[in-house]
Design an enzyme around this catalytic site. Sequence first.
Site, PDB file in Angstrom:
ATOM      1  N   CYS A 201       0.639  -1.201  -0.034  1.00  0.00           N
ATOM      2  CA  CYS A 201       0.117   0.216  -0.005  1.00  0.00           C
ATOM      3  C   CYS A 201       0.620   1.300  -0.045  1.00  0.00           C
ATOM      4  O   CYS A 201       1.865   1.449   1.080  1.00  0.00           O
ATOM      5  CB  CYS A 201      -0.947   0.040   1.197  1.00  0.00           C
ATOM      6  SG  CYS A 201      -1.802   1.426   1.436  1.00  0.00           S
ATOM      7  N   CYS A 204       0.093   3.221   3.585  1.00  0.00           N
ATOM      8  CA  CYS A 204       0.741   2.772   4.992  1.00  0.00           C
ATOM      9  C   CYS A 204       1.752   1.507   4.724  1.00  0.00           C
ATOM     10  O   CYS A 204       2.350   1.278   5.868  1.00  0.00           O
ATOM     11  CB  CYS A 204      -0.417   2.349   5.695  1.00  0.00           C
ATOM     12  SG  CYS A 204      -0.836   0.570   5.100  1.00  0.00           S
ATOM     13  N   CYS A 217      -6.491  -2.269   0.565  1.00  0.00           N
ATOM     14  CA  CYS A 217      -5.308  -2.225   1.509  1.00  0.00           C
ATOM     15  C   CYS A 217      -6.192  -2.952   2.687  1.00  0.00           C
ATOM     16  O   CYS A 217      -7.052  -2.077   3.380  1.00  0.00           O
ATOM     17  CB  CYS A 217      -4.478  -0.889   1.894  1.00  0.00           C
ATOM     18  SG  CYS A 217      -3.409  -1.297   3.347  1.00  0.00           S
ATOM     19  N   CYS A 220      -5.234  -0.168   5.957  1.00  0.00           N
ATOM     20  CA  CYS A 220      -5.295   1.271   6.329  1.00  0.00           C
ATOM     21  C   CYS A 220      -6.917   1.628   5.667  1.00  0.00           C
ATOM     22  O   CYS A 220      -7.450   2.714   5.786  1.00  0.00           O
ATOM     23  CB  CYS A 220      -4.392   2.191   6.162  1.00  0.00           C
ATOM     24  SG  CYS A 220      -4.253   2.346   4.054  1.00  0.00           S
ATOM     25  N   ASP A 338      21.085   0.173 -16.041  1.00  0.00           N
ATOM     26  CA  ASP A 338      20.641  -0.947 -15.103  1.00  0.00           C
ATOM     27  C   ASP A 338      19.707  -1.812 -15.900  1.00  0.00           C
ATOM     28  O   ASP A 338      18.833  -1.499 -16.200  1.00  0.00           O
ATOM     29  CB  ASP A 338      20.176  -0.412 -13.778  1.00  0.00           C
ATOM     30  CG  ASP A 338      19.990  -1.550 -12.854  1.00  0.00           C
ATOM     31  OD1 ASP A 338      19.981  -2.948 -13.262  1.00  0.00           O
ATOM     32  OD2 ASP A 338      19.707  -1.412 -11.746  1.00  0.00           O
TER      33      ASP A 338
END
Length: 412
Positions: A201, A204, A217, A220, A338
């Site tokens: 999430c 949170c 989520c 939360c 990368d």
Amino acid sequence: MAGNSDPLTPRAKIAVTAGKAVAAASRAAGRGSGSVIGGRVALKLDPDLLARLAQNLDVVLVSATNGKTTTTRLIAEALRAAGPVVSNALGANMPAGITSALAGSSDARYGVIEVDEKYLAGVARDTDPKCIALLNLSRDQLDRAAETRMLAENWREGLAGSKAVIIANADDPLVVWAASSSPNVVWVAAGQMWKDDAWSCPSCGGVMQRPGDDWFCGECGFRRPTPSWALSGDHVLDPHGSAWPIHLQLPGRANKANAASSAAVAAVFGVPPQVALERMYQVQAVAGRYDVVQFQQRDLRLLLAKNPAGWLETFSLIDPPPTPVILSVNARGADGTDTSWLWDVDYTRLTGHPICVIGDRKLDLAVRLEVANQHFQVCENLDQAVQLCPPGRIEVIANYTAFQDLRRRVGN
């Protein structure tokens, strides 16, 4: 919209003229379009030039990791139904390139601007947009963009309290979290194939639950908002529940999703969905993407895929086996140096396709394909790879600078 009085000060006019001269010199020297260097020079001479050029326009900003160049083209096409449009159609999407694009048109009513994710907050401050379209956030250029939640946080802070109408993808938790700080959001159910950047999430850090197409989520209560626009198969559903057919020359589910978001943006400017979607049919290719070109008696379809989300969408639209596939990967500055993201791409989706591998990082890609149990050949260049394929269609998938290399080689 502001009146059409000339917004440019004498200093700004000098900056525009100088920028155009430098851009023209760059083009004459064969160094590309010149838009970035021209914009840099112009902004050096007048740091407020972008804001001055934007003040007589109704501005739309488009930002995302994937799909922003195509969506910018689709929105520009739709808004031409309502008046002249200026746009950075070639994808120069940082402040210098945007400044160059706006300086190129004096009679436009609308500015449709693609913006690099990292510059969105600053460009929004300068251009006072009427509308901002947010499509997705996924990992890309890992060496310079850090991780996606930091970008989402940057958007969230930069757009807090914005007067713009935010058109946002309800299916991407990172986009929803970023857009939720704005008072005026229109949610579009545009879908999300690649979900691996949104398992925790953003609010949170809890674990996201993903039943079906929904998400929330469990800790939360942060959850998918109810969309007012939606992509449904080959149709766009508008807020009144009407279904409008999507007719595109561009292939794939991702472009239908881009069309749905574009229709929602067009509606903000009073262009009805039917008119907007009909106009989008005009777009055949976007900066060479999706073009089919003849090369050595074969038909090469050029497809751009820059990151795991883009590769996943691209695999879904290629012709079925045994159509040959050429893959090209570079790791230059504009790509991100990368290449660890290759391990996030599910190359088993290419099973049954003969594969040729080219590009600066062909050996990185070869190792990845070996692990995915794919049959492939490593080639020195495009010419050699094409020679190994039978006459007919070849799907060519490349990341950013590899795609530019390919276009130069095939004369596109």
